[in-house]
Enzyme design. Sequence first.
Site, PDB file in Angstrom:
ATOM      1  CB  VAL A   1     -23.698 -30.665  26.519  1.00 17.22           C
ATOM      2  CG1 VAL A   1     -22.713 -30.981  27.627  1.00 17.22           C
ATOM      3  CG2 VAL A   1     -23.522 -29.219  26.030  1.00 17.22           C
TER       4      VAL A   1
ATOM      5  CB  SER B   1     -28.064 -18.886  12.856  1.00 12.61           C
ATOM      6  OG  SER B   1     -28.709 -17.891  13.619  1.00 12.61           O
TER       7      SER B   1
ATOM      8  CG  ASP C   1     -40.468 -16.551  13.338  1.00 19.93           C
ATOM      9  OD1 ASP C   1     -41.312 -16.173  14.152  1.00 19.93           O
ATOM     10  OD2 ASP C   1     -39.385 -15.961  13.140  1.00 19.93           O
TER      11      ASP C   1
ATOM     12  CG  HIS D   1     -40.375  -9.944  22.340  1.00 21.06           C
ATOM     13  ND1 HIS D   1     -40.869  -8.770  21.797  1.00 21.06           N
ATOM     14  CD2 HIS D   1     -39.278 -10.261  21.628  1.00 21.06           C
ATOM     15  CE1 HIS D   1     -40.088  -8.399  20.800  1.00 21.06           C
ATOM     16  NE2 HIS D   1     -39.115  -9.279  20.680  1.00 21.06           N
TER      17      HIS D   1
HETATM   18  P1  ADP Z   1     -31.955 -16.199  12.411  1.00 19.38           P
HETATM   19  O1  ADP Z   1     -30.789 -17.086  12.586  1.00 19.38           O
HETATM   20  O2  ADP Z   1     -33.032 -16.465  13.405  1.00 19.38           O
HETATM   21  O3  ADP Z   1     -32.442 -16.158  10.968  1.00 19.38           O
HETATM   22  P2  ADP Z   1     -30.713 -13.591  12.032  1.00 19.38           P
HETATM   23  O4  ADP Z   1     -31.119 -13.444  10.596  1.00 19.38           O
HETATM   24  O5  ADP Z   1     -30.817 -12.387  12.907  1.00 19.38           O
HETATM   25  O6  ADP Z   1     -31.516 -14.722  12.792  1.00 19.38           O
HETATM   26  O7  ADP Z   1     -29.206 -14.127  12.024  1.00 19.38           O
HETATM   27  C1  ADP Z   1     -28.526 -14.409  13.220  1.00 19.38           C
HETATM   28  C2  ADP Z   1     -27.076 -14.060  13.058  1.00 19.38           C
HETATM   29  O8  ADP Z   1     -26.503 -14.887  12.029  1.00 19.38           O
HETATM   30  C3  ADP Z   1     -26.788 -12.642  12.604  1.00 19.38           C
HETATM   31  O9  ADP Z   1     -26.795 -11.714  13.673  1.00 19.38           O
HETATM   32  C4  ADP Z   1     -25.405 -12.781  12.020  1.00 19.38           C
HETATM   33  O10 ADP Z   1     -24.426 -12.811  13.036  1.00 19.38           O
HETATM   34  C5  ADP Z   1     -25.469 -14.152  11.376  1.00 19.38           C
HETATM   35  N1  ADP Z   1     -25.798 -14.006   9.957  1.00 19.38           N
HETATM   36  C6  ADP Z   1     -26.986 -13.651   9.405  1.00 19.38           C
HETATM   37  N2  ADP Z   1     -26.914 -13.545   8.067  1.00 19.38           N
HETATM   38  C7  ADP Z   1     -25.621 -13.828   7.743  1.00 19.38           C
HETATM   39  C8  ADP Z   1     -24.893 -13.882   6.514  1.00 19.38           C
HETATM   40  N3  ADP Z   1     -25.468 -13.626   5.345  1.00 19.38           N
HETATM   41  N4  ADP Z   1     -23.588 -14.221   6.581  1.00 19.38           N
HETATM   42  C9  ADP Z   1     -22.986 -14.484   7.758  1.00 19.38           C
HETATM   43  N5  ADP Z   1     -23.607 -14.439   8.944  1.00 19.38           N
HETATM   44  C10 ADP Z   1     -24.911 -14.133   8.960  1.00 19.38           C
HETATM   45  O1  F6P Z   2     -37.646 -14.847  14.674  1.00 13.24           O
HETATM   46  C1  F6P Z   2     -38.318 -14.805  15.890  1.00 13.24           C
HETATM   47  C2  F6P Z   2     -38.978 -13.467  16.081  1.00 13.24           C
HETATM   48  O2  F6P Z   2     -39.613 -13.463  17.341  1.00 13.24           O
HETATM   49  C3  F6P Z   2     -39.957 -13.065  14.978  1.00 13.24           C
HETATM   50  O3  F6P Z   2     -41.206 -13.690  15.114  1.00 13.24           O
HETATM   51  C4  F6P Z   2     -40.001 -11.573  15.156  1.00 13.24           C
HETATM   52  O4  F6P Z   2     -40.274 -10.940  13.917  1.00 13.24           O
HETATM   53  C5  F6P Z   2     -38.588 -11.236  15.590  1.00 13.24           C
HETATM   54  O5  F6P Z   2     -38.010 -12.446  16.066  1.00 13.24           O
HETATM   55  C6  F6P Z   2     -38.503 -10.204  16.696  1.00 13.24           C
HETATM   56  O6  F6P Z   2     -37.173  -9.950  16.905  1.00 13.24           O
HETATM   57  P1  F6P Z   2     -36.594  -9.097  18.141  1.00 13.24           P
HETATM   58  O7  F6P Z   2     -36.254 -10.079  19.220  1.00 13.24           O
HETATM   59  O8  F6P Z   2     -35.384  -8.467  17.571  1.00 13.24           O
HETATM   60  O9  F6P Z   2     -37.641  -8.132  18.575  1.00 13.24           O
END
Ligand code: ADP
Ligand code: F6P
Length: 324
Positions: free
Chosen positions: A28, A109, A131, A254
């Site tokens: 920001v 994300s 992680d 957590h």
């Molecule tokens: P991280 O970003 O920590 O890997 P997630 O895998 O839960 O966490 O992804 C976060 C968010 O990103 C998901 O809830 C979804 O909204 C979006 N996202 C994840 N995978 C995809 C994908 N293949 N295409 C589009 N959006 C995605």
């Molecule tokens: O990606 C961060 C993390 O804390 C991982 O270490 C763990 O597997 C997962 O998220 C836990 O996710 P949630 O907040 O959905 O319990």
Amino acid sequence: MVKEIKTIGVLTSGGDAPGMNACVRAIVRTGIAKGFRMIGVQRGYNGLINGECYEMNLRSVSNIIHRGGTVLYTARCLEFKTEEGQQKAVDRCKELGIDALVVIGGDGSFMGARALSNKGIPCVGIPGTIDNDIACSEYTIGYDTAMNTAVEMIDKLRDTTQSHDRCSVVEVMGHHAGYIALNVGIATGAMAVLLPERPFDFERDILVPMNKTQLSGKKHFIIIVSEGIVPAQELARKIQTRTGVDTRATVLGHVQRGGSPTLRDRVMASTMGYHAVDLLSIGIYNRVVAVTGGKVVDYDINVALGMHKTIDSSMIDVANTISI
Ligand code: ADP
Ligand code: F6P
């Protein structure tokens, strides 16, 4: 052809991580310093779809550099994984005048950010997860704080484990990666560290080193297990049954995701946040900010998502050698 960027949105997505606030603050303030209008999007891609947004000024990010969590809130959004969800987000960006987006989160994300950039909304990703499992970067925001929190907790456990001549099995987070477990294991002097990168063998990984250390007079044992390998309670019961050593299980959970960010996380988050906005200001986008060789760099989002990284096997040797 991407239109001139005047307004930048920022969101945090996926699991929260200490240091995300420091990053939002840097984004920001850098944005405003470079003449952009800045919009905070709440609750990740959910907020983008629903228009949960507000304009941010210099004071919107006051007094947050030291706070854990994320003032923008975060979420996992299933709808955004669909074509319709992504189109809704693009339409919402147009309606709100958001010309570009900075996404702080993990690989999931960034896949979302890539989908948006393919639909004409320029994006820059910043690695934010405890992680450290983002392939293109040596470092992710929140990693250092989470490890320090785990070390603090395990040092306390060591006191009571030693007083009772017990064994403590401690489960740490890490998703599918053992970076937290390995570093925390070394830092807390654990007798064994179980990593997802190495298939678990009860005999080799627990019984043999435990017997060996018992022969040299050791009576208390710390075992670190990365989440998802074997439930800590189950492992503790098995160790007690097979060795007769009184064993307890602790799942840190957590608590590792909260707390005031360390200096390292604050500095990395601030530097990466600055870098992301700097890229947008010079017309470079669809990138992921990363740390390589200790320096803040950036990669094309497709290249970043195609990269792989592995745990340093010499660190496993360190852990195994000095654990006896
Ligand atoms: P991280 O970003 O920590 O890997 P997630 O895998 O839960 O966490 O992804 C976060 C968010 O990103 C998901 O809830 C979804 O909204 C979006 N996202 C994840 N995978 C995809 C994908 N293949 N295409 C589009 N959006 C995605
Ligand atoms: O990606 C961060 C993390 O804390 C991982 O270490 C763990 O597997 C997962 O998220 C836990 O996710 P949630 O907040 O959905 O319990």
